[in-house]
Design a protein around this motif. Structure first.
Motif, PDB file in Angstrom:
ATOM      1  N   ALA A 241       0.842  -1.202   0.000  1.00  0.00           N
ATOM      2  CA  ALA A 241       0.000   0.000   0.000  1.00  0.00           C
ATOM      3  C   ALA A 241       0.876   1.250   0.000  1.00  0.00           C
ATOM      4  CB  ALA A 241      -0.926  -0.007   1.218  1.00  0.00           C
ATOM      5  N   LYS A 242       1.928   1.225   0.818  1.00  0.00           N
ATOM      6  CA  LYS A 242       2.798   2.409   0.919  1.00  0.00           C
ATOM      7  C   LYS A 242       3.522   2.689  -0.400  1.00  0.00           C
ATOM      8  CE  LYS A 242       3.460   2.295   5.898  1.00  0.00           C
ATOM      9  NZ  LYS A 242       4.316   1.868   7.021  1.00  0.00           N
ATOM     10  N   ALA A 243       3.787   1.637  -1.185  1.00  0.00           N
ATOM     11  CA  ALA A 243       4.435   1.842  -2.484  1.00  0.00           C
ATOM     12  C   ALA A 243       3.547   2.707  -3.387  1.00  0.00           C
ATOM     13  CB  ALA A 243       4.730   0.501  -3.152  1.00  0.00           C
ATOM     14  N   HIS A 244       2.226   2.555  -3.244  1.00  0.00           N
ATOM     15  CA  HIS A 244       1.314   3.380  -4.062  1.00  0.00           C
ATOM     16  C   HIS A 244       1.396   4.858  -3.680  1.00  0.00           C
ATOM     17  CE1 HIS A 244      -0.218  -0.657  -4.553  1.00  0.00           C
ATOM     18  NE2 HIS A 244      -0.767  -0.263  -5.669  1.00  0.00           N
ATOM     19  N   ILE A 245       1.599   5.109  -2.396  1.00  0.00           N
ATOM     20  CA  ILE A 245       1.701   6.508  -1.947  1.00  0.00           C
ATOM     21  C   ILE A 245       2.986   7.114  -2.522  1.00  0.00           C
ATOM     22  CG2 ILE A 245       1.534   8.067   0.057  1.00  0.00           C
ATOM     23  CD1 ILE A 245      -0.677   5.756  -0.115  1.00  0.00           C
ATOM     24  N   SER A 246       4.083   6.336  -2.433  1.00  0.00           N
ATOM     25  CA  SER A 246       5.355   6.826  -2.990  1.00  0.00           C
ATOM     26  C   SER A 246       5.214   7.100  -4.481  1.00  0.00           C
ATOM     27  CB  SER A 246       6.465   5.794  -2.791  1.00  0.00           C
ATOM     28  OG  SER A 246       6.652   5.551  -1.440  1.00  0.00           O
ATOM     29  N   ALA A 247       4.556   6.198  -5.189  1.00  0.00           N
ATOM     30  CA  ALA A 247       4.409   6.364  -6.647  1.00  0.00           C
ATOM     31  C   ALA A 247       3.543   7.585  -6.956  1.00  0.00           C
ATOM     32  CB  ALA A 247       3.800   5.104  -7.251  1.00  0.00           C
ATOM     33  N   MET A 248       2.471   7.766  -6.199  1.00  0.00           N
ATOM     34  CA  MET A 248       1.611   8.929  -6.460  1.00  0.00           C
ATOM     35  C   MET A 248       2.352  10.226  -6.145  1.00  0.00           C
ATOM     36  SD  MET A 248      -1.131  10.185  -7.630  1.00  0.00           S
ATOM     37  CE  MET A 248      -2.359   8.894  -7.905  1.00  0.00           C
ATOM     38  N   LYS A 249       3.126  10.237  -5.068  1.00  0.00           N
ATOM     39  CA  LYS A 249       3.899  11.445  -4.736  1.00  0.00           C
ATOM     40  C   LYS A 249       4.899  11.749  -5.847  1.00  0.00           C
ATOM     41  CE  LYS A 249       3.702  11.460   0.320  1.00  0.00           C
ATOM     42  NZ  LYS A 249       4.449  11.089   1.543  1.00  0.00           N
ATOM     43  N   ARG A 250       5.503  10.712  -6.400  1.00  0.00           N
ATOM     44  CA  ARG A 250       6.464  10.912  -7.497  1.00  0.00           C
ATOM     45  C   ARG A 250       5.776  11.618  -8.670  1.00  0.00           C
ATOM     46  NH1 ARG A 250      11.201   8.346  -9.363  1.00  0.00           N
ATOM     47  NH2 ARG A 250      11.307   7.876 -11.584  1.00  0.00           N
ATOM     48  N   LEU A 251       4.580  11.190  -9.005  1.00  0.00           N
ATOM     49  CA  LEU A 251       3.861  11.829 -10.116  1.00  0.00           C
ATOM     50  C   LEU A 251       3.469  13.262  -9.753  1.00  0.00           C
ATOM     51  CD1 LEU A 251       1.516   8.928 -11.347  1.00  0.00           C
ATOM     52  CD2 LEU A 251       3.618   9.769 -12.420  1.00  0.00           C
ATOM     53  N   LEU A 252       2.978  13.446  -8.531  1.00  0.00           N
ATOM     54  CA  LEU A 252       2.515  14.786  -8.133  1.00  0.00           C
ATOM     55  C   LEU A 252       3.678  15.788  -8.102  1.00  0.00           C
ATOM     56  CD1 LEU A 252      -0.009  13.773  -5.300  1.00  0.00           C
ATOM     57  CD2 LEU A 252      -0.570  14.596  -7.601  1.00  0.00           C
ATOM     58  N   LYS A 253       4.883  15.275  -7.796  1.00  0.00           N
ATOM     59  CA  LYS A 253       6.076  16.149  -7.773  1.00  0.00           C
ATOM     60  C   LYS A 253       6.706  16.275  -9.156  1.00  0.00           C
ATOM     61  CE  LYS A 253       8.478  13.875  -4.805  1.00  0.00           C
ATOM     62  NZ  LYS A 253       9.347  13.199  -3.882  1.00  0.00           N
ATOM     63  N   HIS A 254       6.148  15.567 -10.129  1.00  0.00           N
ATOM     64  CA  HIS A 254       6.721  15.498 -11.487  1.00  0.00           C
ATOM     65  C   HIS A 254       8.147  14.969 -11.472  1.00  0.00           C
ATOM     66  CE1 HIS A 254       3.526  18.717 -12.229  1.00  0.00           C
ATOM     67  NE2 HIS A 254       3.094  17.596 -12.717  1.00  0.00           N
ATOM     68  N   SER A 255       8.422  14.013 -10.578  1.00  0.00           N
ATOM     69  CA  SER A 255       9.770  13.422 -10.519  1.00  0.00           C
ATOM     70  C   SER A 255       9.904  12.223 -11.452  1.00  0.00           C
ATOM     71  CB  SER A 255      10.083  12.935  -9.104  1.00  0.00           C
ATOM     72  OG  SER A 255       9.895  13.951  -8.183  1.00  0.00           O
ATOM     73  N   ASN A 256       8.816  11.854 -12.113  1.00  0.00           N
ATOM     74  CA  ASN A 256       8.896  10.704 -13.022  1.00  0.00           C
ATOM     75  C   ASN A 256       9.844  11.018 -14.183  1.00  0.00           C
ATOM     76  OD1 ASN A 256       6.588  12.520 -13.449  1.00  0.00           O
ATOM     77  ND2 ASN A 256       6.334  11.378 -15.352  1.00  0.00           N
ATOM     78  N   LYS A 257      10.554   9.978 -14.628  1.00  0.00           N
ATOM     79  CA  LYS A 257      11.549  10.189 -15.692  1.00  0.00           C
ATOM     80  C   LYS A 257      10.929  10.096 -17.076  1.00  0.00           C
ATOM     81  CE  LYS A 257      15.714   9.042 -13.251  1.00  0.00           C
ATOM     82  NZ  LYS A 257      16.461   7.950 -12.651  1.00  0.00           N
ATOM     83  N   THR A 258       9.915   9.254 -17.198  1.00  0.00           N
ATOM     84  CA  THR A 258       9.195   9.142 -18.471  1.00  0.00           C
ATOM     85  C   THR A 258       7.703   9.161 -18.146  1.00  0.00           C
ATOM     86  OG1 THR A 258       9.315   6.746 -18.287  1.00  0.00           O
ATOM     87  CG2 THR A 258      10.980   7.797 -19.665  1.00  0.00           C
TER      88      THR A 258
END
Ligand code: UFG
Length: 339
Positions: A241-258
């Motif tokens: 469950a916590k992995a989903h929070i990390s992934a969503m935060k990555r998108l919200l911060k625009h830290s995704n690479k692709t």
């Protein structure tokens, strides 16, 4: 406060993710059609976090209902999409149910996200997309092999739909490839609710220990592993469950690479069926009635994740052990039995 829609939010992994989202200060709106979940879970989530999530009973195969949902609920920051059928065996018997449920719902959601300017999307995928992989641990660059079930194929197709769509739209998506989710929330208020005879190892173990089932069958002890039984990577549902929070935060911060990324979500450690049984007996002080039977068709010998990419990029790692998972699953099973 960021507002996140969680489809399938009353299911096993969805409900744990809603709790973690609320713990992190997100506002949550759950969509669930209750086809494989219970409305009671909503109150249970509320009793854990003290916050009642909004809830809409919607079948995602109904595009009009999704359109109405987005008219009613605006300013959505992201969607975590769990809602899907997930029984491997049933998918072989009813392939069209799986293609319709898992693929139509995804397409409708993506279409309505585009209409409503929602960019961030987390997809529930599975290590099953790797099929019979050539080497362990598996990393994200391992190729898709022919899917061994329609269920597995829906996860491969789902990822392809996301990759193609993210190339040409504003969609920013992350697919999380789960290994074997186990365990329950430490409160024992939410957990897995398998319908009928469980197909998965841990619910079968806990139901056997509590006396609902007579005996656990261990499917095969002639695999090429140290004790002959098959090896899997068991990830605690709270870590997952916590992995989903990390992934969503990555998108919200625009830290995704692709615009479309995939991550393995597992522990990186493999345990055999006999090791799981032994760990269950030790941590819970219970004796388990089991016997060795023949192999189950379609099972692979060994499956465990290379989690280094998720550890580095998502700033996430599994913290709970196999024994934590087995203890919490047992506590959850007992709370169900005592109801
Ligand atoms: N097993 C038993 N007895 C049982 C149930 C399972 O011995 O009663 C064994 C299986 O043979 C396997 C291991 O326990 O070796 C784990 O089996 P599960 O059914 O719990 O999990 P699988 O690894 O077969 O399946 C999981 C997910 C699927 C996903 C698949 C991808 O449940 O959703 O991984 O490989 F598709």
């Amino acid at each position: 406060m960021k507002r996140i829609v969680v489809t399938g939010g009353l299911g096993f992994i969805g409900s744990h993710t809603v709790v973690e989202l609320q713990n992190e200060g997100f506002e949550v709106i759950i969509i669930d059609d209750l086809s494989n979940s219970s409305i009671e879970v909503l109150d249970r989530i509320t009793s854990i976090t003290g916050i009642a999530p909004a809830f809409e009973k919607i079948d995602l195969k109904n595009q009009g209902a999704i359109q109405n949902f987005f008219k009613k609920h605006q300013k959505i920051d992201g969607i975590i999409h769990f809602a899907a059928s997930k029984a491997v065996g049933e998918s072989v018997e009813k392939p069209l149910k799986y293609y319709h449920n898992n693929i139509s719902s995804l397409i409708y959601l993506l279409e309505e996200m585009a209409v409503n300017g929602i960019e961030h999307f987390i997809f529930s995928s599975s290590c099953t997309v790797y099929g019979k992989a050539d080497k362990m641990p598996i990393n994200e660059s391992a190729p898709f092999k022919t899917a061994t079930s329609p269920y597995g194929n829906t996860k491969q197709i789902g990822e392809e739909i996301l990759a193609d769509t993210a190339k040409v739209t504003d969609l920013r998506a992350i697919s999380l490839r789960y290994f074997n989710p186990i365990g329950a929330h430490e409160s024992a208020k939410i957990g897995e609710l398998p319908i009928g005879v469980p197909q998965n190892l841990i619910p079968f173990i806990t139901q056997t220990a509590v006396g609902v089932r007579d005996q656990l069958s261990v499917f095969g002890n002639d695999y090429d592993t140290p004790d002959g039984t098959a090896i899997r990577d068991y990830i605690h549902v709270v870590d997952l469950a916590k992995a989903h929070i990390s992934a969503m935060k990555r998108l919200l911060k625009h830290s995704n690479k692709t615009s479309f990324e995939v991550f393995n979500i597992g522990t990186g450690k493999g345990y055999s069926v006999l090791e799981v049984i032994k760990a269950f007996e030790e941590v819970n002080n219970e004796k388990l009635n089991y016997k060795i039977v023949g192999r189950r068709e379609g099972d692979v010998t060994t499956y465990y994740a290379d989690t280094s990419y998720a550890n580095d990029e998502l700033d996430w790692q599994a913290e709970l052990s196999l024994k934590d998972g087995l203890a919490s699953a047992w506590k959850w099973q007992q709370s169900l039995f005592n109801k």
